[in-house]
Design a protein around this motif. Structure first.
Motif, short mmCIF file in Angstrom:
data_model
loop_
_atom_site.label_atom_id
_atom_site.label_comp_id
_atom_site.label_asym_id
_atom_site.label_seq_id
_atom_site.Cartn_x
_atom_site.Cartn_y
_atom_site.Cartn_z
N TYR B 35 0.85 -1.19 0.00
CA TYR B 35 0.00 0.00 0.00
C TYR B 35 0.89 1.24 0.00
O TYR B 35 1.99 1.23 0.52
N GLN B 37 0.70 5.28 1.26
CA GLN B 37 -0.03 6.35 1.95
C GLN B 37 0.61 7.67 1.57
O GLN B 37 1.76 7.94 1.93
N LYS B 40 -1.68 13.14 1.71
CA LYS B 40 -3.04 13.40 2.20
C LYS B 40 -3.53 12.27 3.08
O LYS B 40 -4.71 12.22 3.44
N LYS B 41 -2.64 11.37 3.45
CA LYS B 41 -2.93 10.25 4.35
C LYS B 41 -3.87 9.23 3.72
O LYS B 41 -4.45 8.41 4.42
N PHE B 42 -4.01 9.30 2.40
CA PHE B 42 -4.87 8.35 1.70
C PHE B 42 -4.13 7.05 1.49
O PHE B 42 -3.07 7.03 0.85
N LEU B 43 -4.65 5.95 2.04
CA LEU B 43 -4.01 4.64 1.97
C LEU B 43 -4.57 3.88 0.79
O LEU B 43 -5.75 3.52 0.77
N ILE B 45 -4.11 0.71 -2.20
CA ILE B 45 -3.44 -0.53 -2.54
C ILE B 45 -2.70 -0.37 -3.86
O ILE B 45 -3.15 0.32 -4.79
N PHE B 90 3.35 0.74 2.98
CA PHE B 90 3.02 -0.30 3.96
C PHE B 90 2.90 -1.64 3.26
O PHE B 90 2.24 -1.78 2.23
N PRO B 104 5.10 -1.92 9.82
CA PRO B 104 5.23 -0.60 10.43
C PRO B 104 5.39 0.53 9.43
O PRO B 104 5.31 1.70 9.80
#
Lengths: 113, 111
Positions: B35, B37, B40-43, B45, B90, B104
């Motif tokens: 993934y 991120q 903009k903190k958009f996670l 895939i 991630f 992590p």
């Protein structure tokens, strides 16, 4: 096109009270929903999930509610504790898409003393 | 015991370089993921492998190439790094329909 939305970027709740985090989705093919919790500098941690055949799932202090007609789900935390302070992500999986999860942008929960 | 581990945790590199991020899981899961991120903190895939076979390949530049030498490992190689590649990456794993376990994260900074 954001198919999973968490419209509240942040939420502050007093310790001992209920925290309610909301999530809306647009894709009718989503059939499984999950909530993840994330602390800074760590990966997301799975919290609780719900299948579209249910409208409620409970695990200790955490309960997830699903309203399919409104395409809305919520996570309730009762009672809230300071250790619950984190970013909470809602995620959804569509039928037939293997294990692909679509995530919302997260809500930062701050539990105050 | 760490369930899903990633190395390195931080990676700072210059534009144009090639870099790899490694991921290992000791949970015995058969599916692994990468993934991204963004700022903009958009996670979102990027890839998923099931038993070493690619099953999810989102719209990702072909500068990104995942490699799964075995079920327990999924590495991500990035060629010709660009400023826009700066993000937290991630790795995750899962078994069947269970929730995914995340590593992590690796914070990549391209200068």
């Amino acid at each position: 096109d954001q198919q999973v939305k968490q419209n509240s970027p942040s939420l502050s709740v007093q310790e001992g009270r209920i925290s309610i985090l909301n999530c809306d989705y647009t894709n009718s093919m989503f059939d499984y929903f999950l909530w993840y919790k994330k602390y800074p500098a760590e990966g997301p941690t799975f919290l609780i999930s719900i299948s579209s055949i249910k409208d409620k799932n409970e695990d200790g202090r955490f309960t997830v509610f699903l309203n399919k007609s409104a395409k809305h789900l919520s996570l309730h935390i009762v009672p809230s504790q300071p250790g619950d302070s984190a970013v909470y992500f809602c995620a959804a999986r569509a039928l037939g898409t293997a294990s692909k999860l679509t995530f919302g942008t997260g809500t930062r929960l701050q539990v105050t003393l | 015991d760490t369930a899903v581990s990633q190395t390195p945790k931080y990676l700072v590199t210059q534009m144009g370089n090639d870099k790899s991020i490694k991921c290992e899981q000791n949970l015995g899961h058969d599916t692994m993921y990468w993934y991204k991120q963004d700022s903009k903190k958009f996670l979102k895939i990027m890839f998923s492998y099931n038993n070493k076979e690619l099953i999810i390949n989102e719209t990702v530049p072909n500068r990104f190439s995942p490699k799964s030498p075995d079920k327990a490992h999924l590495n991500l190689h990035i060629n010709s790094l660009e400023l826009g590649d700066s993000a937290v990456y991630f790795c995750a794993s899962s078994q069947g329909t269970s929730g995914q376990h995340f590593g992590p994260g690796t914070r990549l900074t391209v200068t």
